[in-house]
Design an enzyme around this catalytic site. Structure first.
Site, PDB file in Angstrom:
ATOM      1  N   ASN A 114       0.841  -1.201   0.000  1.00 23.42           N
ATOM      2  CA  ASN A 114       0.000   0.000   0.000  1.00 23.42           C
ATOM      3  C   ASN A 114       0.875   1.249   0.000  1.00 23.42           C
ATOM      4  OD1 ASN A 114      -2.226  -1.878   0.785  1.00 23.42           O
ATOM      5  ND2 ASN A 114      -1.160  -1.840   2.743  1.00 23.42           N
TER       6      ASN A 114
ATOM      7  N   GLU B 116       8.511  -5.186  -1.317  1.00 26.81           N
ATOM      8  CA  GLU B 116       7.336  -4.321  -1.206  1.00 26.81           C
ATOM      9  C   GLU B 116       7.641  -2.893  -1.643  1.00 26.81           C
ATOM     10  OE1 GLU B 116       4.600  -5.805  -0.822  1.00 26.81           O
ATOM     11  OE2 GLU B 116       5.552  -7.696  -0.261  1.00 26.81           O
TER      12      GLU B 116
END
Length: 482
Positions: free
Chosen positions: A358, A402
């Site tokens: 995110n 990530e």
């Protein structure tokens, strides 16, 4: 009494799809080729979210409830008398308007996880409009009967990795990410690990937190939206929480726009608009009591968010995060500061995907982010057999993976989940490049890693291996001409 309730619902125009008359069929487009997908008759450009969330430690109030409002700016791509949006099983729209005019009816299609808004007047192709929605929902917790894992908005233990933490037996670096729909069939920690850890924390009166996991299609369980990766838009949010001591903190993808304000016994956090469009699956919200390990570098505020008292566990992750963000920004000529002015990384026990990219609020399972500064302590699963070095390598690789997704996944996004293996394959390769640049002695691109790819030939591993083979051939050719 029953008749009166039914009559009230009909007057409100809120009903289930099974009771919907067929008068809309002529002018209300649905995706008949792929009924699980939206019809592509309107596209969003911006969401303004207002969420009233509960105190995660109100154990007596289980299941916890929340409410909210959303304003969505859309453009019609085709003439229609309706709008179809994604609405999950945890959510109910209580009122809706388009252009300030209440819709004629709201039909929840629970099976398809959508809602059909019948408009008071038709929308023409090219017309701009604002959808106004209010809604209520339920926070997912270990008492849910459907057995599902931690996704949507869920309750979680706010803990550090330890012997009692249930974890998978294989590393996320060797296992493909798996969706509930299509080619994804499994989960990492799975429902049982999250549920048992949460149940234990609640029974012992431990610290709890609220967190979100939206990949692949669970943003619709926090707010009504166009919940497919191709529908990218900008986002801003306000989040209100009950006032208490010690105070709760709310986190979102972006920095706070101003200091929190107080009204009617609630603390209100306002967050800036995202700098660039994002798909809904990358929106994130976290609520709880936290400590922070923080540093500013090249104009970006980096923080690793930990349970209270555990900021010292974040040193490695903070260093790896900053290194990866600057390594990839330099390599691709696009600095992270052009995407966001902050990057938070937070530990979420029982996280459904091990880690999630995110933008601005990356989430990680605790053992993949936090390293016990006590070097004599045994590391948690799944690296308890590999020692402290094994956990350090795991943290560095997962963090690099990530962070890489901020470029490939967040900024460049696949149109559909069927292309996700391209994102994951490239990230799987480049995580090792970043690790080797940070700690060359680890040789994460060496023969052991390469052999490992062949042993786990999933689509994303295949992409990673082919890219690696191409890079090796280029390097060998270059050496032959020296």
């Amino acid at each position: 009494m029953l008749f009166a309730v039914l009559a009230s619902l009909l007057l409100l125009g809120i009903h289930d799809a099974a009771a919907t008359p067929t008068t809309l069929e002529a002018c209300c487009a649905r995706n008949t080729s792929h009924p699980e997908l939206l019809p592509w008759t309107a596209v969003p450009s911006h969401y303004a979210l207002s969420l009233a969330l509960p105190d995660p430690n109100e154990a007596a109030a289980i299941p916890l409830k929340f409410s909210g409002a959303a304003t969505i700016n859309v453009t019609a791509l085709a003439h229609s008398c309706c709008l179809v949006i994604s609405v999950g099983a945890e959510l109910t729209i209580t009122a809706a308007s388009v252009g300030g005019t209440p819709v004629h009816s709201i039909a929840h299609d629970r099976a398809a996880q959508m809602a059909v808004l019948e408009l008071a007047g038709d929308m023409a192709a090219g017309e701009h409009a604002t959808i106004g929605l209010t809604f209520t929902g339920t926070v997912r917790d270990d008492t849910h009967a459907d057995g599902a894992a931690a996704h949507g908005l869920f309750l979680s233990a706010n803990t550090v990795p330890g012997p009692g933490l249930t974890a998978q037996t294989s590393s996320p670096l060797t296992r493909p990410r798996t969706r509930r729909h299509g080619y994804r069939s499994g989960r990492s920690l799975g429902g049982s690990g999250w549920r048992s850890a949460l149940a234990q924390a609640r029974a012992e009166g431990g610290q709890l937190m609220l967190a979100t996991q939206f990949e692949d299609s669970d943003a619709r369980n926090l707010f009504p939206c166009f919940d497919e990766p191709a529908y990218k838009a900008t986002f801003e949010a306000t989040i209100s929480l009950p006032m208490r001591s010690p105070a709760l903190t709310a986190l979102f993808n972006t920095p706070e726009a101003q200091p929190p304000t107080r009204s009617d016994g609630r603390e209100i956090f306002s967050f800036r608009r995202t700098m660039n469009p994002l798909p809904t699956y990358l929106v994130a919200v976290v609520v709880g009591e936290f400590d922070f390990a923080a540093r500013n570098s090249r104009g970006v505020d980096y923080r690793v968010v930990t349970p209270p008292g555990y900021a010292a566990w974040a040193d490695l992750a903070l260093n790896a995060t900053i290194h990866a963000a600057e390594f990839f920004g330099d390599r691709y000529g696009l600095p992270y500061s052009d995407m966001n002015t902050k990057m938070d990384a937070i530990s979420v026990a029982g996280l459904d995907m091990d880690a999630m990219e995110n933008q601005g609020l990356l989430t990680y399972s605790p053992q993949m982010l936090l390293l016990n500064p006590n070097s004599s302590a045994a590391p948690p699963a799944p690296v308890n057999g590999q020692g402290r070095l094994g956990q350090a390598q795991l943290i560095t690789q997962v963090v690099s993976h990530e962070v890489l997704h901020q470029w490939f996944g967040d900024t460049v996004t696949m149109r559909d989940w069927d292309q996700e293996y391209l994102n994951e394959g490239f990230a799987r390769l480049m995580q090792s490049y970043a690790c080797d640049n940070l700690v060359p002695e680890w040789d994460m691109l060496g023969p052991v890693s390469y052999t490992h790819l062949r042993a786990h030939e999933t689509p994303e591993h295949l992409v990673c291996r082919l890219l690696l083979e191409k890079k090796k051939k280029i390097a060998d050719t270059h050496k032959a001409h020296l």
